[in-house]
Design a protein around this motif. Structure first.
Motif, mmCIF file in Angstrom:
data_model
loop_
_atom_site.group_PDB
_atom_site.id
_atom_site.type_symbol
_atom_site.label_atom_id
_atom_site.label_comp_id
_atom_site.label_asym_id
_atom_site.label_seq_id
_atom_site.Cartn_x
_atom_site.Cartn_y
_atom_site.Cartn_z
ATOM 1 N N LEU A 64 47.886 57.997 33.310
ATOM 2 C CA LEU A 64 46.476 58.031 33.700
ATOM 3 C C LEU A 64 46.067 59.383 34.286
ATOM 4 O O LEU A 64 44.932 59.539 34.738
ATOM 5 C CB LEU A 64 46.190 56.930 34.720
ATOM 6 N N ASP A 68 43.486 51.359 41.077
ATOM 7 C CA ASP A 68 42.801 50.084 41.280
ATOM 8 C C ASP A 68 43.677 49.002 40.673
ATOM 9 O O ASP A 68 44.134 49.136 39.530
ATOM 10 C CB ASP A 68 41.432 50.084 40.594
ATOM 11 N N ASP A 90 43.923 39.639 28.243
ATOM 12 C CA ASP A 90 44.265 40.842 28.996
ATOM 13 C C ASP A 90 45.167 41.766 28.189
ATOM 14 O O ASP A 90 45.058 43.001 28.282
ATOM 15 C CB ASP A 90 44.926 40.460 30.330
ATOM 16 N N VAL A 124 44.127 45.714 27.451
ATOM 17 C CA VAL A 124 44.881 46.916 27.844
ATOM 18 C C VAL A 124 45.417 47.687 26.644
ATOM 19 O O VAL A 124 45.505 48.915 26.691
ATOM 20 C CB VAL A 124 46.040 46.567 28.811
ATOM 21 N N GLU A 139 42.543 53.300 29.218
ATOM 22 C CA GLU A 139 42.047 53.378 30.597
ATOM 23 C C GLU A 139 42.638 52.326 31.514
ATOM 24 O O GLU A 139 42.644 52.491 32.726
ATOM 25 C CB GLU A 139 40.518 53.256 30.606
ATOM 26 N N THR A 140 43.107 51.224 30.960
ATOM 27 C CA THR A 140 43.694 50.144 31.752
ATOM 28 C C THR A 140 45.098 49.855 31.246
ATOM 29 O O THR A 140 45.307 49.690 30.043
ATOM 30 C CB THR A 140 42.853 48.860 31.674
ATOM 31 N N HIS A 141 46.048 49.804 32.164
ATOM 32 C CA HIS A 141 47.438 49.531 31.809
ATOM 33 C C HIS A 141 47.858 48.179 32.369
ATOM 34 O O HIS A 141 47.256 47.660 33.313
ATOM 35 C CB HIS A 141 48.352 50.619 32.370
ATOM 36 N N LEU A 197 46.876 44.532 36.192
ATOM 37 C CA LEU A 197 45.982 45.403 35.441
ATOM 38 C C LEU A 197 45.713 46.614 36.324
ATOM 39 O O LEU A 197 45.232 46.468 37.464
ATOM 40 C CB LEU A 197 44.681 44.682 35.096
ATOM 41 N N ARG A 200 44.178 50.556 36.843
ATOM 42 C CA ARG A 200 43.245 51.603 36.426
ATOM 43 C C ARG A 200 43.273 52.738 37.447
ATOM 44 O O ARG A 200 43.649 52.540 38.596
ATOM 45 C CB ARG A 200 41.801 51.068 36.321
#
Length: 434
Positions: free
Chosen positions: A90, A139, A156, A160, A165-167, A237, A239
């Protein structure tokens, strides 16, 4: 690892002295065999599944992760290794030096919420990983398997793997996957909706390769109860957050006697403050609380260091240290401008034989007051609790106090994690994680 059986020996001639007993050689391993129902990422089946995920649009997250793949540096650092992969994928700036002149995340830099020596011995719990992630600028949405169903997990997974952007990091029991060991953390790299196969990017590369697993089986692997916490595992999740990556403060509680610590808040203080005359004013209330807190409680909050340069020549840390000093100075100004600081500092002075308390001690003690979780104060009489909440609430901070607000939020999350992990009090209404 347990020692192997002793090797057979040949009897010595009768005239010769008996040889010294040789220690049995230590048993070692070069990886483990991946169970047949799991497809190694580099196998023909694994490559086929990855192509399917890529064509379906559910391998977008893979590229950022693979470009920052990390093998955990210790056998029990799977949680930290997973977080390092996500943080670097990220592009989170750690704000501190790794080695030489480079700022970068390594798993031995993530000391927050639990000491590295402890993690090295026992690993991490679900709550501790969430806490460490927040400390380092992420976050976090934490979902235990006991509170979600399989359909939500699949949604979910699609979320991802279809973006960068979201792991997702999963916390699961290896036993359910027919692997050796038990609790483990791994990032997710791709998903094949048609066959419900998910790519687990295992940071324990010395043990297993990355592999595709059946998504439902992986979900089931999150359900077994973790014997350490008494709760199911789950997934996160993650971010990139909006705040400064590293906290300026950290909690130092290696020598805390947790039973007496909780007793102060749930027994001593409620009895003391039941008498309204003890807290006619906010100043009286803070004075009464300070006088009954553990000695040296201000030391539970410490300012972090700028980090160590393990490779470069001495003297290269000056710029980072100067920047850190400026940030701590700004935080100190925000704390000392808060009404609670004056009361805490004065109360400390009254309880000190010397009568003088360093400014930084008052600052750290005030941050301690503001960051303790609400669960510790719930048994206080209503009037005292209301006064204290007014003084402690982040809502009392102005727009210029964003740095203090951020530190209080992060430290509060750490305290929650510590109190939950240390909870042996029998008060499950207070220990929110139990």
């Amino acid at each position: 690892m347990s020692p192997s059986a002793s090797l057979p020996t040949v009897a010595a001639p009768a005239a010769a002295p008996a040889p010294a007993q040789a220690a049995a050689p230590e048993k070692t391993f070069y990886r483990r065999e991946l169970p047949a129902h799991l497809a190694s990422f580099t196998s023909d089946r694994g490559r086929q599944l990855f192509r399917q995920a890529l064509l379906a649009g559910f391998a977008e997250i893979f590229f950022a992760l693979s470009g920052n793949f990390t093998m955990q540096s210790e056998p029990a650092f799977c949680g930290l290794g997973s977080l390092v992969m996500v943080l670097n994928a990220l592009s989170v700036d750690p704000g501190k030096k790794w080695k030489g002149v480079w700022r970068w995340f390594a798993d031995d830099m993530l000391e927050c919420c639990a000491p590295l020596d402890q993690i090295k011995q026992t690993g991490m719990t679900f709550d501790e990983l969430a806490c460490v992630a927040r400390c380092n600028g992420l976050d976090v949405v934490a979902k235990r398997a006991s509170s979600v169903d399989y359909d939500e997990f699949v949604r979910d997974l699609e979320l991802v793997t279809s973006s960068s952007e979201t792991h997702m990091v999963v916390s699961f029991s290896r036993k359910t996957l027919s692997q050796t060991g038990d609790g483990h953390f791994s990032p997710i790299g791709a998903f094949v909706p048609e066959s419900q196969q998910v790519l687990v990017m295992d940071t324990a590369r010395f043990k297993y390769p990355s592999y595709f697993a059946d998504a439902r089986l992986l979900f089931e692997a999150m359900k077994p109860i973790d014997p350490v916490t008494g709760l199911s595992r789950g997934y996160f999740l993650l971010r990139k957050g909006d705040s400064t990556p590293l906290s300026l403060c950290q909690i130092v509680v290696k020598d805390v006697e947790w039973r007496s610590f909780r007793s102060v808040f749930w027994d001593t203080l409620p009895r003391l403050l039941a008498d309204p005359s003890v807290h006619n004013s906010a100043e009286d209330l803070i004075r009464a609380i300070v006088s009954h807190l553990p000695a040296g409680f201000a030391d539970y909050t410490a300012f972090r260091s700028a980090g160590r340069d393990l490779a470069g020549p001495p003297g290269q840390d000056a710029a980072l240290q100067s920047q850190l000093d400026q940030e701590i100075h700004a935080l100190t100004e925000q704390v000392t401008a808060h009404p609670l600081f004056r009361m805490v500092h004065a109360a400390l002075a009254e309880n000190t034989k010397a009568g003088a308390v360093p400014l930084t001690t008052g600052v750290r003690a005030t941050i301690f007051f503001m960051s303790l979780p609400d669960a510790l104060w719930v048994d206080l009489p209503a009037a005292a609790r209301s006064t204290l909440e007014t003084l402690r609430r982040p809502q009392s901070l102005g727009a210029r106090d964003s740095l203090l607000r951020s530190e209080v939020a992060r430290l509060s999350a750490q305290w929650d994690t510590l109190l939950n992990s240390k909870c042996s009090c029998g008060r499950k209404d207070k220990c929110t994680g139990h």
